[in-house]
Write a protein that holds these residues in place. Structure first.
Motif, short mmCIF file in Angstrom:
data_model
loop_
_atom_site.label_atom_id
_atom_site.label_comp_id
_atom_site.label_asym_id
_atom_site.label_seq_id
_atom_site.Cartn_x
_atom_site.Cartn_y
_atom_site.Cartn_z
N LEU B 25 0.84 -1.20 0.00
CA LEU B 25 0.00 0.00 0.00
C LEU B 25 0.88 1.26 0.00
O LEU B 25 0.63 2.19 -0.78
CB LEU B 25 -0.91 0.01 1.24
N LEU B 26 1.90 1.24 0.85
CA LEU B 26 2.80 2.41 0.91
C LEU B 26 3.51 2.64 -0.42
O LEU B 26 3.60 3.77 -0.90
CB LEU B 26 3.86 2.19 2.00
N GLY B 27 4.00 1.54 -1.01
CA GLY B 27 4.73 1.64 -2.27
C GLY B 27 3.85 2.20 -3.38
O GLY B 27 4.27 3.08 -4.14
N THR B 28 2.62 1.69 -3.47
CA THR B 28 1.70 2.16 -4.51
C THR B 28 1.42 3.64 -4.30
O THR B 28 1.38 4.44 -5.24
CB THR B 28 0.39 1.35 -4.48
N LEU B 29 1.22 3.99 -3.02
CA LEU B 29 0.91 5.38 -2.67
C LEU B 29 2.05 6.32 -3.04
O LEU B 29 1.84 7.33 -3.70
CB LEU B 29 0.67 5.42 -1.16
N VAL B 30 3.27 5.97 -2.59
CA VAL B 30 4.39 6.88 -2.85
C VAL B 30 4.76 6.91 -4.33
O VAL B 30 5.18 7.93 -4.84
CB VAL B 30 5.65 6.54 -2.01
N GLY B 31 4.56 5.77 -5.00
CA GLY B 31 4.83 5.75 -6.43
C GLY B 31 3.90 6.70 -7.16
O GLY B 31 4.28 7.38 -8.11
N ALA B 32 2.64 6.76 -6.67
CA ALA B 32 1.63 7.58 -7.35
C ALA B 32 1.78 9.07 -7.05
O ALA B 32 1.18 9.89 -7.72
CB ALA B 32 0.24 7.11 -6.95
N VAL B 33 2.53 9.42 -6.01
CA VAL B 33 2.69 10.84 -5.67
C VAL B 33 3.98 11.37 -6.30
O VAL B 33 5.06 10.96 -5.90
CB VAL B 33 2.74 11.04 -4.13
N PRO B 34 3.86 12.25 -7.30
CA PRO B 34 5.08 12.78 -7.89
C PRO B 34 5.88 13.52 -6.82
O PRO B 34 5.32 14.24 -6.01
CB PRO B 34 4.57 13.77 -8.95
N GLY B 35 7.16 13.33 -6.82
CA GLY B 35 8.00 14.01 -5.82
C GLY B 35 8.53 13.06 -4.78
O GLY B 35 9.47 13.38 -4.08
N ILE B 36 7.91 11.89 -4.63
CA ILE B 36 8.47 10.89 -3.71
C ILE B 36 8.98 9.74 -4.57
O ILE B 36 8.20 9.05 -5.21
CB ILE B 36 7.42 10.36 -2.71
N THR B 37 10.28 9.53 -4.57
CA THR B 37 10.85 8.43 -5.35
C THR B 37 10.86 7.17 -4.50
O THR B 37 10.68 7.23 -3.28
CB THR B 37 12.30 8.74 -5.76
N ALA B 38 11.07 6.03 -5.16
CA ALA B 38 11.13 4.76 -4.42
C ALA B 38 12.30 4.80 -3.43
O ALA B 38 12.18 4.29 -2.30
CB ALA B 38 11.30 3.60 -5.39
N THR B 39 13.42 5.42 -3.82
CA THR B 39 14.59 5.51 -2.94
C THR B 39 14.23 6.29 -1.68
O THR B 39 14.55 5.89 -0.56
CB THR B 39 15.74 6.24 -3.67
N MET B 40 13.52 7.41 -1.89
CA MET B 40 13.13 8.25 -0.77
C MET B 40 12.17 7.48 0.15
O MET B 40 12.30 7.52 1.38
CB MET B 40 12.44 9.48 -1.35
#
Lengths: 170, 501
Positions: B25-40
């Motif tokens: 859920l977190l990964g999908t969420l952060v992936g969908a928000v521009p500005g948060i990279t997977a690394t971040m």
């Protein structure tokens, strides 16, 4: 195209090479200064590395050897950055800094330091919503949602994850 | 076989399933928000996963890594803004498809091909990780040093032509890795009388600072996040028809193949694989003219390629201890804290781990696919998240997460300092990846090089064929881009002269 827009377009076209030249010049200066800064930092590393205790048992590859090697490499790389930047400045891949944005960031940093101090005297659940509300306000948040709902929700989420679930002493 | 059973069996704990769900859920969420990279996102999650058991923590971090590669397609397709760098090439055809009223088909096709790429890449992890690790087990100190140099130069070599600055960042990282006790003599270095620095800089705090905080600081000073396009809200038909499904096969095969190869190369990630795959699929297509204008083939190739890098990246990271991409550089930090030192010896000590990790990645892929296939209008709202809400969440999670690692205020101060350092690096064009890599691998590089030199003398790196090859490849990776540019520059005037003749 109206006469005014046509005139503006012609003026912009005439000014474009000059603006590009100025941009390239300031970019060159910036790169040379960056390289000079790297050289200075490398020199400082070399200086500090010489103050480190040497271990005679390790011979020439003692405690100072690795930091000295890296310090020398940083000096060399700084020179390359300056020379390469003077010859052909690289394309920048970020936008310009807004003065207001810089002030906002400075204010947020001050708030974080104040939060760190306040946390020594007051409970996490009291100081955190104040910090969140203050950051929201600095970044343009207005109204009860930004200044009340978001701070309460963020604090509750942090406390639930770290305080209750992971048992971190907050 | 016993290792397979042990590896998969270790995941039967229900808390691991919970960690997988949270991570997905977190990964999908952060992936969908521009500005948060997977690394971040992985750097942020590190703060709360370090208190978990290693497998629980790996389940969270790996499922964020996997599912962010699904979530990041959403803004790439609907707003023309990649959610993470891995979906840069998704925008080439994804956004034109959405503008043509086929956003639903684009999102579904992207999810399907991404799952194919991810599952295929996991096979690489299962079959190649242990043989590579066995080969690397024969490495002595000087070969291990050469391996670190190779990993670092590969990361510098792919940092967008900023080789000198990338090397500088790497050198500074190596220097930061020297803070604390000397690995051989035990002397204190650069501790300046601060007791917390005796055991070195807290690298999790540094990672969260340069990847998490610096990024949001940069967005604050620029006050520009994501693209200026308004998200496309009319998603249209959801499921691709038969002809469309058939058109996905060839580019997906090309993308998966390219991603698998690129993934194994240290430091080369989904962004590079996606762009190469898009270009190769265009060359192989019967309709290359449609690429860039809304071609499903042009969407399938990069999306399958970027997810196909994951298995190879994890393989390189676990088997050699050299990060496959920037997310893996962060994950190495977490693994070290858990007592799992990535590298050839890992599979001797934990032979079942490769199967646990593969199973986590398979489940995460299927969960992320399931989530991506649910028609969620709500995801469009996510793209309109204001900067101030995003900033407070990230800043406070960075602070509390860093504090939680060792209950140390000193760590939070280090994180803040490196947030500002990371911002400066970003503004002055220094990539952060080599710095973190240098910090993590610095002690390993230093101790192995000094040991090798003490044992075999100053010519040691040249006497070992493996070390000499790795160092030659490193030099090549640094020199080749400049040499190619020079050759291109020389051939261009000749071509121009012939054209004018």
């Amino acid at each position: 195209m109206t006469a005014v827009t046509e005139e503006r377009a012609m003026r912009a076209e005439a000014e474009a090479p000059q603006a590009l030249e100025e941009g390239a010049r300031s970019s060159r200066l910036r790169e040379v200064l960056t390289g000079a800064g790297v050289v200075a930092a490398g020199a400082a590393v070399l200086l500090v590395a010489q103050q480190l205790p040497g271990a005679s048992a390790a011979g020439e590859f003692d405690s100072r050897w690795w930091p000295t090697l890296i310090g020398g490499a940083i000096v060399l790389l700084g020179l390359i950055v300056a020379l390469a930047g003077a010859r052909r400045p690289p394309m920048r891949d970020c936008h310009d800094v807004r003065a207001a944005g810089a002030w906002q960031l400075a204010a947020i940093l001050v708030m974080i330091v104040a939060y760190g101090i306040a946390w020594q005297f007051a409970h996490f659940l009291i100081v955190t919503p104040v910090l969140v509300a203050a950051i929201m306000a600095v970044l343009g948040g207005r109204g009860w949602r930004s200044l009340v709902l978001v701070p309460v929700a963020v604090t509750a989420a942090l406390y639930a994850v770290f305080g209750l679930l992971l048992r971190v002493p907050l | 076989m016993n290792d397979v059973i042990a590896g998969v069996g270790a995941l039967l704990d229900p808390t691991i399933l919970l960690c997988l769900i949270v991570g997905t859920l977190l990964g999908t969420l952060v992936g969908a928000v521009p500005g948060i990279t997977a690394t971040m996102a992985v750097a942020l999650a590190t703060g709360f996963t370090l208190t978990l058991e290693p497998l629980q923590g790996l389940a969270v971090l790996l499922s964020i890594y996997v599912s962010a590669q699904f979530g990041d397609r959403v803004p790439a397709i609907l707003v023309n803004t990649p959610g993470t760098p891995a979906s840069i090439a998704t925008t080439f055809d994804g956004y034109p498809l959405a503008k043509a009223g086929r956003a639903g088909v684009a999102l579904t096709s992207s999810a399907l091909v991404s799952a194919v790429g991810s599952l295929a890449s996991i096979l690489i992890l299962v079959f190649l990780a242990q043989p590579i690790a066995r080969l690397a087990l024969s490495f002595g100190p000087i070969e291990l040093f050469a391996l670190v140099v190779f990993g670092m130069t590969m990361m510098v070599g792919v940092s967008n032509g900023r080789i000198a600055k990338g090397l500088t960042a790497g050198a500074v990282g190596l220097l930061l890795g020297a803070v604390g006790r000397d690995p051989i003599s035990g002397d204190h270095r650069f501790t300046f009388g601060i007791p917390e620095l005796t055991s070195g800089l807290p690298f999790i705090a540094v990672i969260i600072g340069v990847f998490g905080l610096a990024e949001i600081f940069n967005q604050i000073v620029e006050a520009r996040r994501g693209g200026s396009e308004a998200p496309i809200e009319q998603l249209g038909r959801w499921w691709p028809d038969r002809a469309e499904r058939r058109s996905l096969v060839k580019p997906t095969a090309i993308g998966t193949g390219i991603g698998a190869v690129v993934g194994v190369v240290p430091a080369a990630g989904g962004d590079i694989a996606g762009i190469i795959a898009w270009d190769q699929a265009r060359r192989a297509s019967k309709h290359p003219e449609r690429f860039g204008k809304g071609s499903l083939e042009g969407l399938a190739a990069p999306d399958s390629a970027s997810t196909a890098t994951m298995g190879g990246s994890v393989t390189t990271t676990l088997a050699l201890g050299v990060p496959g991409d920037s997310v893996m550089a962060v994950m190495i930090g977490s693994m070290i804290v858990w007592g799992l030192q990535p590298g050839p010896a890992l599979f001797v000590q934990h032979p079942d781990l490769v199967f646990s990790i593969s199973t986590i990645m398979v489940v995460a892929t299927l969960a992320a696919l399931g989530l991506a296939l649910v028609r969620m209008q709500g995801v469009v709202k996510l793209l309109k998240l204001p900067l101030n809400a995003l900033a407070v969440v990230i800043i406070t999670f960075c602070m509390v997460g860093t504090y939680a690692v060792q209950n140390s205020v000193f760590d939070v101060i280090v994180m803040l300092v490196f947030g500002i350092v990371g911002l400066g690096m970003r503004r002055w064009g220094f990539p952060a990846g080599p710095l973190v890599l240098g910090l993590i691998l610095g002690p390993l590089a230093e101790s192995n090089l000094r040991r090798g030199l003490l044992i075999d003398g100053p010519l040691a790196p040249l006497q070992s064929p493996i070390a000499a090859t790795l160092i030659a490849l490193s030099v090549l990776a640094l020199v080749a881009p400049a040499a190619l540019r020079y050759l291109k520059g020389r051939s261009k005037p000749r071509v121009d002269a012939e054209a004018t003749r």
